[in-house]
Scaffold this active site. Sequence first.
Site, mmCIF file in Angstrom:
data_model
loop_
_atom_site.group_PDB
_atom_site.id
_atom_site.type_symbol
_atom_site.label_atom_id
_atom_site.label_comp_id
_atom_site.label_asym_id
_atom_site.label_seq_id
_atom_site.Cartn_x
_atom_site.Cartn_y
_atom_site.Cartn_z
ATOM 1 N N GLU A 149 0.766 -1.087 -0.143
ATOM 2 C CA GLU A 149 -0.241 0.132 0.089
ATOM 3 C C GLU A 149 1.008 1.305 0.011
ATOM 4 O O GLU A 149 0.690 2.374 0.686
ATOM 5 C CB GLU A 149 -0.994 -0.095 1.125
ATOM 6 N N ASN A 190 2.359 -5.424 -2.558
ATOM 7 C CA ASN A 190 0.917 -5.811 -2.506
ATOM 8 C C ASN A 190 0.081 -4.635 -2.075
ATOM 9 O O ASN A 190 0.384 -3.917 -1.293
ATOM 10 C CB ASN A 190 0.855 -6.815 -0.935
ATOM 11 N N HIS A 226 -10.086 -6.573 -2.120
ATOM 12 C CA HIS A 226 -11.309 -6.256 -0.782
ATOM 13 C C HIS A 226 -12.328 -5.608 -1.619
ATOM 14 O O HIS A 226 -12.177 -4.403 -1.811
ATOM 15 C CB HIS A 226 -10.505 -5.480 0.107
ATOM 16 N N GLU A 256 -5.884 -11.169 -1.250
ATOM 17 C CA GLU A 256 -6.383 -11.132 0.195
ATOM 18 C C GLU A 256 -7.877 -10.812 -0.171
ATOM 19 O O GLU A 256 -8.758 -9.997 0.351
ATOM 20 C CB GLU A 256 -6.023 -9.523 0.673
ATOM 21 N N ASP A 258 -11.817 -10.916 -0.196
ATOM 22 C CA ASP A 258 -13.179 -10.754 0.578
ATOM 23 C C ASP A 258 -14.075 -9.923 -0.004
ATOM 24 O O ASP A 258 -13.796 -9.086 -0.710
ATOM 25 C CB ASP A 258 -12.963 -10.679 2.192
#
Length: 343
Positions: A149, A190, A226, A256, A258
């Site tokens: 990030e 990432n 996400h 990651e 979701d």
Amino acid sequence: MRLRALVMAVALVISMPAVAAGLRDLAQAAGIRFGAAVDVEALNTDAAYAQLLAREFNLVTPENAMKFSVVHPERERYDFTQADALVAFAEAHAMQVNGHVLVWHQQLPDWLAQGQFSQDELKAILREHIQTLVTRYRGRVASWDVAAEAVAEDGQPRDTFWSRGIGPDYLALAFQWAHEADPQAHLRYNDYGGEGAGAKADGIYRLVAELRGQGVPIHGVGMQMHVSPDDAPRTQDLRVNLQRLAALGLATHISEMDVMLPVPASRTNLNKQAVLYRDTLKLCLAQPQCRSFSTWGTTDRYSWIPEFFPGKGAALLFGEDGRAKPAYESVRKVLRDAKTGTR
Ligand code: G3I
């Protein structure tokens, strides 16, 4: 007698209930690793959680166990208790470990975040942190999220504790230091919000292209994913991002995923969630350079979403009770349909 015994043994084996293959087995046959972020406290206290993790996943990422504030709580003290437990569990269950995360602007311990350090002092602290962690798990942690990030929503480098304290070359230095500590490790950048088209995706692309162009040892990019049914990248945009990163010679990872839903989750939203997981996995399988697909958590019960997004949850493949949801069935079908060796 011997023939009789042989016949009985064969009959016994045939009658044994086949253990249903988990997602990990189907994923392996399809040529990718299937992973989850792991809550080590749950791993240590919830046997059903540990059993489900071992059955369904062959790649684990510590959700928090290797973050700066956890492993390096004081300047002269490291605490690898949680990290060691996860790595040991992974080794006992033939799982790969993705270390997470060496350089991030969140979850920094107070001694660091509130300290006064010169640029050289901060470089020395970060280098020691990275090389202590990576050396400890050399040969046991196959990949690292070296940095996360570091790109802002407008695509420009994010202004962080590290960029201010060390300068813009902190990312290149971090990858170099990690590579020195374990030359075999797969090193990843990432980030979130760069899966679809837009300034952030372009900024991530520019960053990793520049690092590659400088000869920095960066090997892959994690696309966090996400998302929610109302806020997800278009399939064609994610495909373009995966393809252009691969064209740089980088591996890609859905790192990651979701899909948060308003809770209690409706059947309609659970089906929309299943479609999003299905389509994202299909895209990864269609890209030879897409190496792994991970969800950010294992079951809804331990997901980070409800704490950070009140009123939202039900984001993962397994419910609060650990039972498979429609998203699990859709992922399972995609993996089952993927032909071995056609990637
Ligand atoms: O462990 C302490 C506990 O001792 C203390 O009593 C408690 C009081 O606040 O905090 C606990 O730490 C919390 C930690 O999760 C473990 O539960 C932190 O406050 C909390 O901020 C931390 O949240 C994590 C968040 O990253 C920030 O590090 C989430 O669980 C985790 O899912 C989330 O994961 C990030 C990835 O690392 C990077 N990508 C985005 C993703 C979601 O934000």
